[in-house]
Design an enzyme around this catalytic site. Structure first.
Site, PDB file in Angstrom:
ATOM      1  N   SER A 129     -10.449  93.030  31.335  1.00  0.00           N
ATOM      2  CA  SER A 129      -8.736  93.476  30.711  1.00  0.00           C
ATOM      3  C   SER A 129      -7.906  92.224  30.872  1.00  0.00           C
ATOM      4  CB  SER A 129      -8.471  93.709  32.437  1.00  0.00           C
ATOM      5  OG  SER A 129      -6.743  94.601  32.305  1.00  0.00           O
ATOM      6  N   LYS A 184     -12.484  99.197  35.885  1.00  0.00           N
ATOM      7  CA  LYS A 184     -11.945  98.861  35.386  1.00  0.00           C
ATOM      8  C   LYS A 184     -11.211 100.330  34.772  1.00  0.00           C
ATOM      9  CE  LYS A 184     -10.272  96.822  31.545  1.00  0.00           C
ATOM     10  NZ  LYS A 184      -9.800  97.890  30.481  1.00  0.00           N
ATOM     11  N   HIS A 187      -8.896 100.585  37.589  1.00  0.00           N
ATOM     12  CA  HIS A 187      -7.368  99.162  36.590  1.00  0.00           C
ATOM     13  C   HIS A 187      -6.406 100.047  35.607  1.00  0.00           C
ATOM     14  CE1 HIS A 187      -6.044  96.776  33.564  1.00  0.00           C
ATOM     15  NE2 HIS A 187      -6.033  96.045  34.430  1.00  0.00           N
ATOM     16  N   ASN A 188      -7.123 101.009  35.312  1.00  0.00           N
ATOM     17  CA  ASN A 188      -6.368 100.961  33.360  1.00  0.00           C
ATOM     18  C   ASN A 188      -5.442 102.232  33.417  1.00  0.00           C
ATOM     19  OD1 ASN A 188      -7.900  99.447  32.185  1.00  0.00           O
ATOM     20  ND2 ASN A 188      -8.268 100.894  30.489  1.00  0.00           N
ATOM     21  N   GLU A 191      -2.766 101.035  35.500  1.00  0.00           N
ATOM     22  CA  GLU A 191      -1.965 100.186  34.336  1.00  0.00           C
ATOM     23  C   GLU A 191      -0.766 101.362  33.382  1.00  0.00           C
ATOM     24  OE1 GLU A 191      -2.926  99.370  30.030  1.00  0.00           O
ATOM     25  OE2 GLU A 191      -4.260  97.683  31.303  1.00  0.00           O
TER      26      GLU A 191
END
Length: 483
Positions: A129, A184, A187-188, A191
């Site tokens: 990222s 991940k 995380h997105n 986000e």
């Protein structure tokens, strides 16, 4: 000729930048691309004079690598990853390592890890990222897969990763099989939530308060000096000051129709499958899909009515309230993301280091912020912390912000400005803090029409009962199960 330390397949902008980053850190890199002409363009262009060697076939590419061979792919998620795995397996030897650095679905990574390991090879699925800039100068890297592979890739991945306080790299081992890509994915999803919360704050300032781009630029610049200090607040500050040649704000000319690549949706689907109330991120994903109905919204705006009255009161005080509402909602977003990771750890037997994950996100990635240091501190203080809202720091922060949070949502409803992420965050908070919810009525309804049974507060948990609600029913009940 000396062998390369690592090879990378896929020379789009992320791949090129990651290769140049590896070169900067003293590693010799071999590169290959399905469109072979791009290899030569890269070697003669951006990589000219660097310790990077190009290959024109996979066979040549593999022959250039030091053993155990480390092959990293940065190709489009989905079938292209499987295709390259199939082409690489016959060319590699036991102990060689295949690394998928793309945005793959963690379930695909779990399948691929098992398959590649069955061939005597090692597999890593790693989230990367930070976008183009992060890839070039230091991304956040979240590797998971075959544990035996980690010692062989650790020096490279930690060298190219972003660094935070005391030079600590934003990269560490996450867990087996799909753990890296799962983290991940979360995380997105977070986000998505962060971006939507910032957009709602902007919308309130623009539509409710009538602030100019310059005024909002100054507000976000100030916010970026405090507890909201983050990459996304920083770029929002810059966007709100970016002018076109005629002096107009570029932002005002951008169509309000959001795109998405699917990782937010994957996060929500995963949460639904695991029974985690990921309400804020779900609303952030759905807000993008609603924005995509641009033509319908234009037509509806000419037919459907809403409040006509504008904001009256102290604008500066309301901006401060928006700040607090954004921060409280952000706490809920990360709370839900961490709830999902805990559920996945239990589901798949992963031993996730939650404070370490916050540290990996502390630099290099899109959601990097000072806020993540507080999450790291929370798990350092209590590694068994069940929920971030129960940590003393976050509990006090929500307590402090709560009145402003409620005022902002009330005013948004009054003025007809949609704040789906902020309001869903507050609804989650209120639901989580309630000892008793109206699900007792819901269970009664389910038992009434479908004999789905219910538990009783005056009997041990796990005992199920059925009532003859109409006097015409019997003792037959539906099978009790949880989705």
């Amino acid at each position: 000729m000396a062998k390369a330390d690592i090879g990378l397949i896929g020379l789009a902008v992320m791949g090129q930048n990651l290769v140049l980053n590896m070169n900067d850190q003293g590693f010799r890199v071999a590169v290959f691309n399905r469109t072979v002409s791009r290899v030569d363009e890269f070697i003669e262009g951006a990589a000219k004079g660097a310790n990077i060697v190009g290959a024109h076939s996979l066979e040549e590419f593999v022959s250039l690598l030091e053993r155990p061979r480390r092959v990293m792919m940065l190709v489009k998620a989905g079938q292209p990853v499987d295709d390259f795995i199939e082409q690489l397996i016959p060319l590699l030897e036991p102990g060689d390592i295949i690394i998928d650095g793309g945005n793959s679905n963690y379930e695909d990574t779990m399948r691929r890890a098992e398959y590649v390991e069955s061939k005597g090879l090692l597999y890593i699925g790693t989230g990367v990222s930070g976008g183009e800039e992060g890839a070039r100068h230091g991304p956040s890297i979240m590797p998971g897969g075959s544990p035996d592979a980690w010692p062989h890739v650790k020096p490279i991945l930690q060298a190219i990763a972003a660094k935070v306080e005391d030079g600590v790299p934003c990269c560490d081992w996450v867990g087996e099989n799909g753990a890296g890509h799962f983290v991940k994915m979360v995380h997105n999803g977070i986000e998505y939530g962060d971006m939507q919360l910032i957009c709602e704050s902007y919308h309130l300032m623009k539509e409710a308060l009538g602030l100019s781009g310059e005024e909002m630029h100054e507000i976000f610049a100030e916010w970026n000096q405090g507890k909201l200090d983050s990459y996304l607040i920083e770029i929002t500050r810059d966007i709100l000051a970016f002018k076109e040649a005629d002096g107009s704000l570029l932002l005002d000319s951008i169509l309000d129709k959001a795109g998405q690549k699917g990782t937010g949706k994957w996060t929500v689907i995963s949460a639904l499958n695991m029974g985690i109330p990921l309400t804020l991120i779900a609303e952030a994903v759905l807000a993008r899909t609603l924005s995509a109905l641009k033509d319908e919204r234009v037509a509806a705006s000419k037919v459907l009515s809403g409040p006509a009255a504008g904001f009256t009161g102290d604008k500066a005080a309301f901006v401060n309230d928006i700040h607090d509402a954004l921060y409280a909602s952000k706490i809920v977003s990360y709370t839900q993301g961490y709830m999902l990771m805990r559920a996945a750890a239990a589901e798949y037997g992963w031993n996730l280091n939650y404070g370490g994950i916050a540290l990996m996100w502390r630099g290099g990635c899109i959601i990097r912020s000072v806020f993540l240091g507080k999450i790291r501190d929370a798990y350092a203080e209590n590694p068994a912390l069940e929920n971030l809202l129960l940590d003393p720091y976050f509990k006090d922060e929500v307590d402090t912000a709560q009145s402003a949070w409620r005022r902002v949502i009330s005013k948004a409803v009054e003025l007809g400005v949609p704040v789906p992420a902020m309001s869903s965050a507050l609804a989650f908070y209120d639901g989580y803090r309630h000892e008793r919810l109206p699900a007792n009525l819901l269970q009664a309804q389910r038992d009434y029409f479908g004999a789905h049974t219910f538990e009783r507060v005056d009997r041990p948990r796990g005992e199920f009962f059925h009532a003859d609600w109409t006097g015409r029913g019997g003792d037959v009940t539906s099978t009790a199960y949880q989705v």
